[in-house]
Design a protein around this motif. Sequence first.
Motif, PDB file in Angstrom:
ATOM      1  N   GLU A 163       0.831  -1.197   0.000  1.00 32.37           N
ATOM      2  CA  GLU A 163       0.000   0.000   0.000  1.00 32.37           C
ATOM      3  C   GLU A 163       0.873   1.257   0.000  1.00 32.37           C
ATOM      4  O   GLU A 163       1.945   1.284   0.602  1.00 32.37           O
ATOM      5  CB  GLU A 163      -0.915   0.013   1.222  1.00 32.37           C
ATOM      6  CG  GLU A 163      -1.877   1.187   1.255  1.00 32.37           C
ATOM      7  CD  GLU A 163      -2.802   1.157   2.461  1.00 32.37           C
ATOM      8  OE1 GLU A 163      -3.625   2.079   2.584  1.00 32.37           O
ATOM      9  OE2 GLU A 163      -2.698   0.204   3.267  1.00 32.37           O
ATOM     10  N   VAL A 164       0.377   2.310  -0.661  1.00 32.87           N
ATOM     11  CA  VAL A 164       1.066   3.594  -0.714  1.00 32.87           C
ATOM     12  C   VAL A 164       0.234   4.623   0.041  1.00 32.87           C
ATOM     13  O   VAL A 164      -0.958   4.793  -0.241  1.00 32.87           O
ATOM     14  CB  VAL A 164       1.278   4.061  -2.165  1.00 32.87           C
ATOM     15  CG1 VAL A 164       2.043   5.387  -2.204  1.00 32.87           C
ATOM     16  CG2 VAL A 164       2.014   2.992  -2.969  1.00 32.87           C
ATOM     17  N   GLN A 165       0.850   5.306   1.002  1.00 35.86           N
ATOM     18  CA  GLN A 165       0.143   6.290   1.820  1.00 35.86           C
ATOM     19  C   GLN A 165       0.928   7.591   1.854  1.00 35.86           C
ATOM     20  O   GLN A 165       2.124   7.592   2.187  1.00 35.86           O
ATOM     21  CB  GLN A 165      -0.021   5.788   3.255  1.00 35.86           C
ATOM     22  CG  GLN A 165      -0.831   4.517   3.413  1.00 35.86           C
ATOM     23  CD  GLN A 165      -0.806   4.043   4.862  1.00 35.86           C
ATOM     24  OE1 GLN A 165       0.214   3.581   5.370  1.00 35.86           O
ATOM     25  NE2 GLN A 165      -1.937   4.178   5.539  1.00 35.86           N
ATOM     26  N   ILE A 166       0.265   8.705   1.523  1.00 36.17           N
ATOM     27  CA  ILE A 166       0.884  10.018   1.682  1.00 36.17           C
ATOM     28  C   ILE A 166       0.736  10.413   3.152  1.00 36.17           C
ATOM     29  O   ILE A 166      -0.357  10.376   3.711  1.00 36.17           O
ATOM     30  CB  ILE A 166       0.235  11.060   0.764  1.00 36.17           C
ATOM     31  CG1 ILE A 166       0.514  10.698  -0.704  1.00 36.17           C
ATOM     32  CG2 ILE A 166       0.770  12.457   1.070  1.00 36.17           C
ATOM     33  CD1 ILE A 166      -0.125  11.622  -1.704  1.00 36.17           C
ATOM     34  N   LEU A 167       1.848  10.813   3.783  1.00 32.59           N
ATOM     35  CA  LEU A 167       1.852  11.107   5.213  1.00 32.59           C
ATOM     36  C   LEU A 167       1.764  12.598   5.499  1.00 32.59           C
ATOM     37  O   LEU A 167       0.775  13.076   6.046  1.00 32.59           O
ATOM     38  CB  LEU A 167       3.117  10.511   5.848  1.00 32.59           C
ATOM     39  CG  LEU A 167       3.307   9.000   5.688  1.00 32.59           C
ATOM     40  CD1 LEU A 167       4.638   8.569   6.287  1.00 32.59           C
ATOM     41  CD2 LEU A 167       2.145   8.239   6.326  1.00 32.59           C
ATOM     42  N   THR A 168       2.797  13.360   5.144  1.00 31.64           N
ATOM     43  CA  THR A 168       2.835  14.780   5.481  1.00 31.64           C
ATOM     44  C   THR A 168       3.535  15.574   4.379  1.00 31.64           C
ATOM     45  O   THR A 168       4.283  15.027   3.575  1.00 31.64           O
ATOM     46  CB  THR A 168       3.612  15.047   6.794  1.00 31.64           C
ATOM     47  OG1 THR A 168       4.965  14.594   6.632  1.00 31.64           O
ATOM     48  CG2 THR A 168       2.967  14.332   7.966  1.00 31.64           C
ATOM     49  N   VAL A 169       3.277  16.886   4.389  1.00 30.92           N
ATOM     50  CA  VAL A 169       4.025  17.843   3.569  1.00 30.92           C
ATOM     51  C   VAL A 169       4.704  18.793   4.534  1.00 30.92           C
ATOM     52  O   VAL A 169       4.036  19.418   5.359  1.00 30.92           O
ATOM     53  CB  VAL A 169       3.106  18.627   2.620  1.00 30.92           C
ATOM     54  CG1 VAL A 169       3.911  19.637   1.813  1.00 30.92           C
ATOM     55  CG2 VAL A 169       2.359  17.681   1.707  1.00 30.92           C
ATOM     56  N   SER A 170       6.027  18.894   4.476  1.00 34.16           N
ATOM     57  CA  SER A 170       6.738  19.704   5.463  1.00 34.16           C
ATOM     58  C   SER A 170       8.114  20.068   4.959  1.00 34.16           C
ATOM     59  O   SER A 170       8.520  19.689   3.860  1.00 34.16           O
ATOM     60  CB  SER A 170       6.871  18.929   6.783  1.00 34.16           C
ATOM     61  OG  SER A 170       7.671  17.769   6.571  1.00 34.16           O
ATOM     62  N   LYS A 171       8.833  20.821   5.779  1.00 32.15           N
ATOM     63  CA  LYS A 171      10.246  21.034   5.512  1.00 32.15           C
ATOM     64  C   LYS A 171      10.936  19.685   5.593  1.00 32.15           C
ATOM     65  O   LYS A 171      10.466  18.763   6.262  1.00 32.15           O
ATOM     66  CB  LYS A 171      10.857  21.987   6.539  1.00 32.15           C
ATOM     67  CG  LYS A 171      10.201  23.362   6.591  1.00 32.15           C
ATOM     68  CD  LYS A 171      10.380  24.126   5.300  1.00 32.15           C
ATOM     69  CE  LYS A 171       9.764  25.526   5.405  1.00 32.15           C
ATOM     70  NZ  LYS A 171       9.898  26.277   4.152  1.00 32.15           N
ATOM     71  N   SER A 172      12.056  19.560   4.919  1.00 32.21           N
ATOM     72  CA  SER A 172      12.727  18.260   4.880  1.00 32.21           C
ATOM     73  C   SER A 172      13.140  17.807   6.264  1.00 32.21           C
ATOM     74  O   SER A 172      13.769  18.544   7.019  1.00 32.21           O
ATOM     75  CB  SER A 172      13.968  18.322   3.989  1.00 32.21           C
ATOM     76  OG  SER A 172      14.629  17.084   3.997  1.00 32.21           O
ATOM     77  N   LEU A 173      12.750  16.579   6.599  1.00 34.99           N
ATOM     78  CA  LEU A 173      13.138  15.960   7.861  1.00 34.99           C
ATOM     79  C   LEU A 173      14.020  14.740   7.577  1.00 34.99           C
ATOM     80  O   LEU A 173      14.007  13.767   8.300  1.00 34.99           O
ATOM     81  CB  LEU A 173      11.902  15.539   8.653  1.00 34.99           C
ATOM     82  CG  LEU A 173      10.938  16.652   9.050  1.00 34.99           C
ATOM     83  CD1 LEU A 173       9.698  16.063   9.683  1.00 34.99           C
ATOM     84  CD2 LEU A 173      11.615  17.621   9.988  1.00 34.99           C
ATOM     85  N   PHE A 174      14.779  14.827   6.501  1.00 31.57           N
ATOM     86  CA  PHE A 174      15.490  13.665   5.984  1.00 31.57           C
ATOM     87  C   PHE A 174      16.352  13.005   7.028  1.00 31.57           C
ATOM     88  O   PHE A 174      16.459  11.771   7.088  1.00 31.57           O
ATOM     89  CB  PHE A 174      16.348  14.068   4.800  1.00 31.57           C
ATOM     90  CG  PHE A 174      17.091  12.925   4.166  1.00 31.57           C
ATOM     91  CD1 PHE A 174      18.458  12.860   4.208  1.00 31.57           C
ATOM     92  CD2 PHE A 174      16.381  11.902   3.529  1.00 31.57           C
ATOM     93  CE1 PHE A 174      19.128  11.810   3.617  1.00 31.57           C
ATOM     94  CE2 PHE A 174      17.057  10.857   2.932  1.00 31.57           C
ATOM     95  CZ  PHE A 174      18.429  10.811   2.983  1.00 31.57           C
ATOM     96  N   ASN A 175      16.991  13.772   7.913  1.00 27.90           N
ATOM     97  CA  ASN A 175      17.901  13.199   8.906  1.00 27.90           C
ATOM     98  C   ASN A 175      17.192  12.795  10.196  1.00 27.90           C
ATOM     99  O   ASN A 175      17.835  12.267  11.100  1.00 27.90           O
ATOM    100  CB  ASN A 175      19.021  14.194   9.224  1.00 27.90           C
ATOM    101  CG  ASN A 175      19.909  14.459   8.037  1.00 27.90           C
ATOM    102  OD1 ASN A 175      20.208  13.549   7.272  1.00 27.90           O
ATOM    103  ND2 ASN A 175      20.316  15.710   7.852  1.00 27.90           N
ATOM    104  N   THR A 176      15.874  13.060  10.262  1.00 27.52           N
ATOM    105  CA  THR A 176      15.197  12.774  11.525  1.00 27.52           C
ATOM    106  C   THR A 176      13.934  11.935  11.329  1.00 27.52           C
ATOM    107  O   THR A 176      13.121  11.848  12.236  1.00 27.52           O
ATOM    108  CB  THR A 176      14.821  14.089  12.237  1.00 27.52           C
ATOM    109  OG1 THR A 176      13.976  14.857  11.375  1.00 27.52           O
ATOM    110  CG2 THR A 176      16.052  14.889  12.590  1.00 27.52           C
ATOM    111  N   ILE A 177      13.759  11.342  10.160  1.00 27.20           N
ATOM    112  CA  ILE A 177      12.543  10.539   9.937  1.00 27.20           C
ATOM    113  C   ILE A 177      12.588   9.287  10.806  1.00 27.20           C
ATOM    114  O   ILE A 177      13.550   8.527  10.754  1.00 27.20           O
ATOM    115  CB  ILE A 177      12.432  10.133   8.451  1.00 27.20           C
ATOM    116  CG1 ILE A 177      12.227  11.387   7.579  1.00 27.20           C
ATOM    117  CG2 ILE A 177      11.283   9.168   8.220  1.00 27.20           C
ATOM    118  CD1 ILE A 177      12.203  11.098   6.117  1.00 27.20           C
ATOM    119  N   PRO A 178      11.560   9.045  11.599  1.00 25.70           N
ATOM    120  CA  PRO A 178      11.529   7.832  12.422  1.00 25.70           C
ATOM    121  C   PRO A 178      11.181   6.629  11.582  1.00 25.70           C
ATOM    122  O   PRO A 178      10.678   6.739  10.477  1.00 25.70           O
ATOM    123  CB  PRO A 178      10.423   8.135  13.431  1.00 25.70           C
ATOM    124  CG  PRO A 178       9.498   9.044  12.697  1.00 25.70           C
ATOM    125  CD  PRO A 178      10.369   9.891  11.797  1.00 25.70           C
TER     126      PRO A 178
END
Length: 271
Positions: free
Chosen positions: A255-270
């Motif tokens: 399944e594909v789910q869109i989660l959020t739109v935000s500033k990049s959290l590339f180094n902090t994605i859980p």
Amino acid sequence: MSYVASIHIYPLKSLDGIAVSQATILASGSLEGDRSFAICDAAGELVNTKHNSGVRFLRLSFDIKKRIAGLKIQDTEQEFFFHVDRERPGVECWLSNYFGFPVKLIENLLTGFPEDTTAPGPSIISTATIAEVASWFPRVCVSEMRHHLRANIEIGDVPAFWEDELFPQADEVVRFKIGTVIFEGINPGHACLLSTPNYALIEAYPNFKKILAAKHNEIMPNLVKKRHLNYFSRLIVNTRVPPQSAEKIVHIGDEVQILTVSKSLFNTIPD
């Protein structure tokens, strides 16, 4: 429910891809086996469709488990098979003879040779987009257009150009999830007609990108005004994948789910 309809990897950069039922995420964010090989000349420059028209006429088959590559010239019968480890000199000799200058077959198992080094994750498009764009060109079928565009992950049960939802304003990213893997949509990738196995199609549609831009603009004028982005000569979404997702697997049917739109959290994605 939007889901992964197909997965393709391209073992040798700029050549044909193969369909797979699942693919493992590398630490770099790339798919294991995708563009892990490349052809380079004596100066170390990659030999690809952008710089050498001969690449367009090469056809590739690849057995991932056996590590055997089959090479042939388009519209010829004979195919030559090589084990890419044990018979590497043989591959290089065959390719050097074909191109008319010395080349090497190089491999990078850690990152591969991604099209966009700032967004080395899998490229994404919807099945409906491929079908819609193919319909604009009378002599191009869906499977041919799929090969032209060379995306890694194809999404089903969504409308055409649904993938536009996977990248927002220039200073933001869309976080979305495929199965257990978190992705960031980064930017739209260039539509690549040069990878076609039928060179005649390039000559038949010299205004490919202009037609693509005009049609996309016609279908989605509100999005053009809203985003103020000059990307309507492009298709496919380039992505990044956080290091935490290394060794996770993307499967057909996920399944594909869109989660959020935000500033990049590339180094902090859980996870």
